[in-house]
Structures are given as structure tokens and as C-alpha cells.
Write a protein that holds these residues in place. Structure first.
Motif, mmCIF file in Angstrom:
data_model
loop_
_atom_site.group_PDB
_atom_site.id
_atom_site.type_symbol
_atom_site.label_atom_id
_atom_site.label_comp_id
_atom_site.label_asym_id
_atom_site.label_seq_id
_atom_site.Cartn_x
_atom_site.Cartn_y
_atom_site.Cartn_z
ATOM 1 N N UNK A 1 0.814 -1.213 0.000
ATOM 2 C CA UNK A 1 0.000 0.000 0.000
ATOM 3 C C UNK A 1 0.849 1.266 0.000
ATOM 4 N N UNK A 2 2.079 1.180 0.489
ATOM 5 C CA UNK A 2 2.965 2.350 0.501
ATOM 6 C C UNK A 2 3.830 2.384 -0.757
ATOM 7 N N UNK A 3 4.379 1.247 -1.135
ATOM 8 C CA UNK A 3 5.344 1.213 -2.239
ATOM 9 C C UNK A 3 4.698 1.553 -3.577
ATOM 10 N N UNK A 4 3.521 1.001 -3.852
ATOM 11 C CA UNK A 4 2.899 1.180 -5.174
ATOM 12 C C UNK A 4 2.582 2.643 -5.457
ATOM 13 N N UNK A 5 1.876 3.367 -4.579
ATOM 14 C CA UNK A 5 1.631 4.785 -4.896
ATOM 15 C C UNK A 5 2.873 5.650 -4.799
ATOM 16 N N UNK A 6 3.860 5.241 -3.979
ATOM 17 C CA UNK A 6 5.074 6.052 -3.851
ATOM 18 C C UNK A 6 5.904 6.030 -5.126
ATOM 19 N N UNK A 7 5.868 4.931 -5.881
ATOM 20 C CA UNK A 7 6.637 4.861 -7.118
ATOM 21 C C UNK A 7 6.149 5.891 -8.121
ATOM 22 N N UNK A 8 4.855 6.024 -8.273
ATOM 23 C CA UNK A 8 4.302 6.969 -9.234
ATOM 24 C C UNK A 8 3.922 8.305 -8.646
ATOM 25 N N UNK A 9 4.430 8.646 -7.480
ATOM 26 C CA UNK A 9 4.078 9.910 -6.814
ATOM 27 C C UNK A 9 4.532 11.110 -7.643
#
Length: 333
Positions: free
Chosen positions: A263-271
Motif C-alpha cells: 500500500x505504501x510502495x505502489x503509490x510512492x513509485x508513481x508519486x
């Protein structure tokens, strides 16, 4: 005739306990309820319909644009698929598909550097979020039952404020004359203001702050269900507290850790918002590069190729992990 040597305790179970009443079994060829069958079918199809409308169809559209060529027009690309011509037109269009946009992503180091930088920032941010979120979630799970709803409310309270406003607030905290430098100078810890804004440190702070609840809540859900008797049994067997934590607590909390990391890694990559507002021009992330290609350069085919590659980089590892977990669970059973 009653036997004088027969005592009440010598009676068998069948003589003292009445026979259990057996319910009649349903016949094997009993007709099923069609309404229940259709209800289960609709319940199963609903999430697939949701994914098809809001994930699969947009992905197909983006992938189609990535195979097009840029043009000075509205929209700014030449369509390569004309649906009104049927299968014949689709076959003719497939022969004109161009993969030059994907080749361009490999040849230009800007894009693969942006991918690597985004993955690095997302990985470090996820690791730091896990280190910060685990003690908080553990403390919430071990708190009295009366206080747990209040603690959960405090975790989700930032979601009541706009994400953009919360990121803007960090600008006022981290800038040269911001609240952080003023507080550190007031207590005498620094003589000159720290330069934090428009650096990678500010990006890490923004990501950790913004996505920390997504790490805490899954961890709390796993730790709250933790059987404390297992910890007590390990301690009774002479296991030290640290070893008990690694051998008992961590394995039982692993599902929540994996869910929180995803839940943190996925949106952080495309932030995009956090590196744009807090990182400045020196921060290179794929979300910011995608925005520049789409809105500034108006190169929709290249930006669509960037988005397609980013989606594949995120989806494929997740599917592989889910398949591995499914096989492991089947092996355990």
C-alpha cells in the motif's frame, strides 16, 4: 426384574443419555435455488466488472496510444486502430503498430534513470515507514480496548484534510524560515538554518508522513489478532524477548507487513505531487517525468509508453508474489 448388584453408575451411556435426534439429510439431487445461484454469480462478477471498467479498459486505451505516433493535432497523436473497420481494419492497423516509443525509453537515459530513482525512493520510504509504523501499530494493539478506537481515529484523522493541503503545510515547516528551523534555532541546536526543502530528504519526509496510515492500519489488524499465549509460551520455554519477537511476533504479523508495504510502495513509485512541491527540480521521479511529457511536451505516445512500462513494473511482481503465496498456502494445507 431389577438386579440388586446393578448400580446407577454402571449404566451405559446409551441407557442414560437419550439418542440424539438426527435431522433428515437432503437428497443428493435436490433442486438448487436459482435466485441464490444468480446472487452468488453477480457477487463474484461485480469486482471483475469494476476492474474491467476502471482498470482494464483504461489500460487498453493507454497501450493503444503508446503504439501511435505523435502529431500536431487534437488529440496529439495518429490513431493506429480504427474500430469501425472491424477485424480487417484491426489486422491492418496491427501491421502499422510502432514500438519506437518503447525503444526511445531505452535509448534516452532520462527515463530509465527516472524509473531507477523512483524505485529507490519508494523502497527506502517504504522501509522507513515500516520502521516507524510497526512500533505505533504494536502499541495500539497492546493498548487497552477502551483506547483502541480513539487511537485508530487519531491515525485516520489526517485523511479528513486534503492531501494537497497537507503537502503544502510541509513547505511552511521545512523552508529556510519555516517552523522547523525556528524551533531548532530557539532551543539552540543549530546556528544556521537547515536546507531541507527542495531536497530528497523533504521527499522522504513527505512520503513517510502521507502514507504512514496505510502502513499502520494493516499492521494493527494483524497484531490485534496476535495470540499472546504464544508469546507467553515462548517465554516460559526460556526464549529471550528479542528472539521471541523475531520467532513469534514477526511471522504472525507478516501478512500485515506485506499488505502495508504494498500500500505504501505502489503509490510512492508513481508519486507526483510530493516530489514536485517538496523535491524541486533536482528530484527525478517517473511521475513527474510523465506529467512533463503529457502536459508540457504534449507527447502522448511517449507518456503512454512510460505509464505502460510503469504499470507492468508494478503489476508483474505483485502477481508473482500472489501466485507464490497461493502455492505456499496450498502446500501448507
Amino acid at each position: 426384574m431389577n438386579d440388586p448388584n446393578l448400580s446407577p453408575t454402571s449404566l451405559t451411556r446409551s441407557e442414560t443419555v437419550p439418542a440424539l435426534r438426527h435431522e433428515p439429510e437432503a437428497p443428493e439431487n435436490a433442486p438448487t435455488n436459482p435466485r441464490g445461484t444468480w446472487g452468488r454469480f453477480a457477487l463474484i462478477c461485480l469486482p471483475y466488472f469494476w476492474l474491467s471498467v476502471f482498470f482494464l479498459i483504461p489500460f487498453v486505451i493507454v497501450a493503444r496510444i503508446s503504439l501511435s505516433e505523435a502529431a500536431v493535432a487534437i488529440p496529439p497523436y495518429l490513431p493506429v486502430i480504427e474500430w469501425e473497420q472491424g477485424l480487417i481494419g484491426l489486422w491492418e492497423a496491427a501491421q502499422r503498430w510502432s514500438f519506437e516509443n518503447y525503444i526511445w525509453l531505452i535509448e534516452d537515459d532520462l527515463y530509465w534513470k527516472a524509473y531507477i530513482s523512483s524505485l529507490q525512493i519508494a523502497f527506502i520510504s517504504t522501509f522507513l515507514t515500516l520502521l516507524i509504523g510497526f512500533p505505533i501499530a504494536y502499541g495500539m494493539a497492546r493498548a487497552p480496548r477502551v483506547w483502541q478506537p480513539t487511537l485508530i481515529m487519531m491515525v485516520i484523522l489526517p485523511f479528513w484534510t486534503s492531501f494537497l493541503i497537507r503537502v503544502y503545510a510541509w513547505i511552511g515547516i521545512l523552508k529556510i524560515d519555516g517552523l522547523l528551523n525556528q524551533a531548532l534555532a530557539f532551543i539552540g541546536m543549530i546556528d544556521e538554518p537547515l536546507v531541507i526543502l527542495n531536497t530528497s530528504i523533504a521527499v522522504y519526509i513527505g512520503i513517510i508522513y502521507s502514507y504512514l496510515p496505510f502502513m499502520i492500519l494493516p499492521l494493527y489488524s494483524s497484531l490485534e489478532k496476535l495470540d499472546t499465549t504464544l508469546i507467553e509460551a515462548a517465554q516460559d520455554l526460556g526464549c529471550p524477548p528479542l528472539r521471541t519477537f523475531w520467532r513469534v511476533t514477526i511471522p504472525l504479523a507478516l501478512p500485515g507487513m506485506v499488505a502495508g508495504c504494498f500500500l505504501v510502495f505502489i503509490p510512492a513509485v508513481g508519486e507526483f505531487i510530493i516530489p514536485d512541491l517538496l523535491g524541486g527540480s533536482s528530484t527525478l521521479m517517473i511521475g513527474k517525468t510523465l506529467w512533463v511529457e503529457f502536459f508540457s511536451n504534449r507527447d502522448w505516445p511517449v507518456s503512454s509508453a512510460v505509464a505502460t512500462v510503469l504499470l507492468v513494473l508494478l503489476i508483474v511482481p505483485i502477481l508473482m508474489f500472489q501466485r507464490h503465496e497461493t502455492r505456499r498456502n496450498e502446500g501448507d494445507t
